[in-house]
Design a protein around this motif. Structure first.
Motif, PDB file in Angstrom:
ATOM      1  N   LEU A  70      -4.777  -3.241   2.927  1.00 33.78           N
ATOM      2  CA  LEU A  70      -5.423  -1.995   3.329  1.00 33.78           C
ATOM      3  C   LEU A  70      -6.561  -2.288   4.313  1.00 33.78           C
ATOM      4  O   LEU A  70      -6.690  -1.624   5.352  1.00 33.78           O
ATOM      5  CB  LEU A  70      -5.945  -1.278   2.079  1.00 33.78           C
ATOM      6  N   VAL A 123       0.874  -1.187   0.000  1.00 30.99           N
ATOM      7  CA  VAL A 123       0.000   0.000   0.000  1.00 30.99           C
ATOM      8  C   VAL A 123       0.903   1.226   0.000  1.00 30.99           C
ATOM      9  O   VAL A 123       1.848   1.307   0.782  1.00 30.99           O
ATOM     10  CB  VAL A 123      -0.925   0.003   1.241  1.00 30.99           C
ATOM     11  N   LEU A 133      -8.333   0.717  -6.803  1.00 31.48           N
ATOM     12  CA  LEU A 133      -6.971   0.559  -6.283  1.00 31.48           C
ATOM     13  C   LEU A 133      -6.116  -0.145  -7.328  1.00 31.48           C
ATOM     14  O   LEU A 133      -6.518  -1.183  -7.871  1.00 31.48           O
ATOM     15  CB  LEU A 133      -7.049  -0.288  -5.007  1.00 31.48           C
ATOM     16  N   ARG A 188      -2.261  13.424  -7.475  1.00 28.48           N
ATOM     17  CA  ARG A 188      -3.642  13.132  -7.052  1.00 28.48           C
ATOM     18  C   ARG A 188      -4.441  14.425  -7.196  1.00 28.48           C
ATOM     19  O   ARG A 188      -4.067  15.458  -6.631  1.00 28.48           O
ATOM     20  CB  ARG A 188      -3.597  12.674  -5.601  1.00 28.48           C
ATOM     21  N   VAL A 239      -2.139   5.780   0.504  1.00 29.13           N
ATOM     22  CA  VAL A 239      -3.590   5.793   0.260  1.00 29.13           C
ATOM     23  C   VAL A 239      -4.273   6.832   1.142  1.00 29.13           C
ATOM     24  O   VAL A 239      -4.048   6.889   2.352  1.00 29.13           O
ATOM     25  CB  VAL A 239      -4.193   4.387   0.507  1.00 29.13           C
ATOM     26  N   LEU A 275      -8.188   8.134   1.942  1.00 25.90           N
ATOM     27  CA  LEU A 275      -9.533   7.600   1.770  1.00 25.90           C
ATOM     28  C   LEU A 275     -10.391   8.102   2.910  1.00 25.90           C
ATOM     29  O   LEU A 275      -9.907   8.251   4.031  1.00 25.90           O
ATOM     30  CB  LEU A 275      -9.409   6.077   1.893  1.00 25.90           C
ATOM     31  N   LEU A 302     -14.034  -0.738  -2.408  1.00 24.11           N
ATOM     32  CA  LEU A 302     -12.624  -0.670  -2.768  1.00 24.11           C
ATOM     33  C   LEU A 302     -12.409  -1.788  -3.779  1.00 24.11           C
ATOM     34  O   LEU A 302     -12.555  -2.963  -3.426  1.00 24.11           O
ATOM     35  CB  LEU A 302     -11.828  -0.928  -1.500  1.00 24.11           C
ATOM     36  N   GLU A 307     -11.500   7.719  -7.654  1.00 24.78           N
ATOM     37  CA  GLU A 307     -12.543   7.564  -6.636  1.00 24.78           C
ATOM     38  C   GLU A 307     -13.696   8.474  -7.031  1.00 24.78           C
ATOM     39  O   GLU A 307     -13.495   9.663  -7.317  1.00 24.78           O
ATOM     40  CB  GLU A 307     -11.999   7.956  -5.263  1.00 24.78           C
ATOM     41  N   ARG A 335      -2.199   2.017  -4.885  1.00 25.91           N
ATOM     42  CA  ARG A 335      -2.630   3.426  -4.893  1.00 25.91           C
ATOM     43  C   ARG A 335      -4.053   3.543  -5.418  1.00 25.91           C
ATOM     44  O   ARG A 335      -4.471   2.769  -6.289  1.00 25.91           O
ATOM     45  CB  ARG A 335      -1.705   4.269  -5.786  1.00 25.91           C
ATOM     46  N   ILE A 336      -4.789   4.526  -4.901  1.00 26.18           N
ATOM     47  CA  ILE A 336      -6.128   4.777  -5.431  1.00 26.18           C
ATOM     48  C   ILE A 336      -5.980   5.649  -6.664  1.00 26.18           C
ATOM     49  O   ILE A 336      -5.474   6.773  -6.588  1.00 26.18           O
ATOM     50  CB  ILE A 336      -7.017   5.435  -4.358  1.00 26.18           C
TER      51      ILE A 336
END
Ligand code: SF4
Length: 336
Positions: free
Chosen positions: A61, A35, A229, A307, A38, A40, A50, A237, A233-234
Motif C-alpha cells: 500500500l 491490497v 490493516l 464498511r 482500501v 483511506l 497504518l 479506522e 483491508r482496513i
C-alpha cells in the motif's frame, strides 16, 4: 467541535493490488491479493498510522501511495489530482519516504553532505553554495553537528543515520512524508528521540505524515489517527485515543493485547488468537479474520462485513451491523 471539511491531501479510492505468482509444477496459477479495496484519506497536518502484521499489505500500500507501484484497480489521489497522471519527478518532490533501515538506504561511499543534498541536485534547486547552506541548516534542524558533514554513514550511530535520512527527505520541503517503520531498526533508547524529532519537524515545517508500522507503542507516541490493516483491508479506522481506549474490531483488540506482552511490537502472539494468520495468497471466505476471531458468528464465514462509517470512524465487522448512522455496539472487553 466543527467537522473538518478541508479536502484530504492524499486519498486511496478502492485501491487493489494483486500479484500473479509463478505456478508450482502441478499446481494452478496463483494470485497474491496484497491490497483489497482500501479506502483511506490523509488530511493536511495530521499523522495517520497504518498498522498491521507482516503480510497485511502495509508495504504494498505504501509503495502505491508513493507512486512506486501501479494499482491493479482503484486510484490514488494526491492534492485532488490522480497520482497516475502526475509527473513522477514532480511527485517525488511533494511526497518523500523515510525507510526502516537508515544504513541500507544511505550510500555508504558518499559524505553526509552529499547524501542530504542529493534531492536538491536531482530537482535542480539552487546553486552549489545555497545547497551547502541548506544542508547545514537542515543538519541543525535534525540535531546533527556540522562537523559530521564530511564523514560517511559508517562513521555514524544508528540514530544519527536515521537523522540523515530524515534530513534528506525534508530538504526538498515535501508536503507528505511516508515513514515506513522509521524506528524499528534502532535501539529502544533512541527510538523516542527520533519520534520526538519527527513531531518537532512536523510542527516546524507543517508536514503531513503517513506512518507505516506494526508497533502500537510508536502509534500511540506520534499518530493522530490510526487505520488497522488486516490481509489487505482496513478493518478499523479511528482517532488514536479512541483506538487505545476502546478498540472495537476484534483484531484491533488482539493487537492492543499484544502490546501488553513482554515483547511488544513483535506482532500478534499466536496464543492470543489460537491460529496463525492465513496468508494473502489464499484469503479466507467471508470476513478474512474469521479463522482467528474469538467473536466469530455463522455469517462471518460466508459473508464479508460491509464498511461502515460513523462520526469519522470506520469499521468492518458484523458485530456493528447497520447503516452509516447506526449506533456502534461495543464489543465486550476480554475477560469481562
Ligand atoms: Fe469477527 Fe465476524 Fe467481526 Fe469478522 S465480522 S471480526 S469474524 S465478528
Amino acid at each position: 467541535m466543527k467537522p473538518d471539511l478541508s479536502p484530504p491531501l492524499l486519498e486511496a479510492r478502492d485501491l487493489e493490488r494483486r500479484f500473479d505468482m509463478p505456478r508450482t509444477f502441478f499446481g494452478p496459477k496463483r494470485t497474491l491479493h496484497a491490497v483489497n479495496g482500501v479506502n483511506l484519506s490523509v488530511k493536511r497536518g495530521e499523522t495517520l498510522a497504518l498498522v498491521g502484521e507482516s503480510g497485511s499489505g502495509k508495504t504494498t500500500l505504501a509503495r502505491m501511495l508513493l507512486g512506486l507501484l501501479a494499482p491493479t484497480a482503484g486510484q490514488v489521489i494526491f492534492g485532488g489530482v490522480p497520482l497516475a497522471g502526475q509527473d513522477r519527478i514532480a511527485t517525488a518532490r511533494r511526497i518523500q519516504p523515510i525507510f526502516q533501515d537508515p544504513y541500507s538506504s544511505l550510500n555508504p561511499r558518499k559524505t553526509i553532505e552529499s547524501i542530504i543534498s542529493l534531492p536538491l541536485r536531482v530537482h535542480r534547486v539552487g546553486d552549489t553554495a545555497s545547497q551547502a547552506k541548506a544542508v547545514r541548516d537542515m543538519m541543525e534542524h535534525v540535531g546533527l553537528p556540522a562537523r559530521l558533514a564530511n564523514v560517511t554513514p559508517n562513521q555514524l550511530s544508528g540514530g544519527q543515520r536515521q537523522r540523515v535520512a530524515i534530513a534528506r527527505a525534508l530538504i526538498i520541503k515535501p508536503e507528505l512524508v511516508i515513514c515506513d517503520e522509521p524506528t524499528s531498526a534502532l535501539d529502544v533508547s533512541v527510538q523516542s528521540q527520533i519520534l520526538n524529532l519527527l513531531q518537532d519537524l512536523q510542527r516546524e515545517f507543517g508536514l503531513t505524515y503517513l506512518l507505516i508500522t506494526h508497533n502500537l507503542a510508536v502509534v500511540e507516541h506520534i499518530a493522530t489517527r490510526v487505520a488497522v490493516l488486516y490481509l489487505g483491508r482496513i478493518v478499523e479506522e479511528t482517532d488514536t485515543q479512541s483506538l487505545f481506549s476502546n478498540p472495537r474490531h476484534p483484531y484491533s483488540r488482539a493487537l492492543l493485547d499484544s502490546v501488553l506482552t513482554p515483547e511488544p511490537g513483535l506482532g500478534l502472539p499466536k496464543d492470543t488468537l489460537g491460529v496463525m494468520s492465513p496468508g494473502p495468497m489464499n484469503p479466507p471466505s467471508g470476513c478474512r479474520f474469521h479463522p482467528r476471531c474469538p467473536a466469530r458468528m455463522e455469517k462471518c464465514v460466508q459473508q464479508a462485513p460491509a464498511r461502515m462509517t460513523s462520526a469519522g470512524s470506520v469499521i468492518e465487522c458484523h458485530l456493528y451491523a447497520g447503516d452509516a448512522n447506526a449506533t456502534l455496539v461495543p464489543f465486550p472487553k476480554k475477560g469481562s
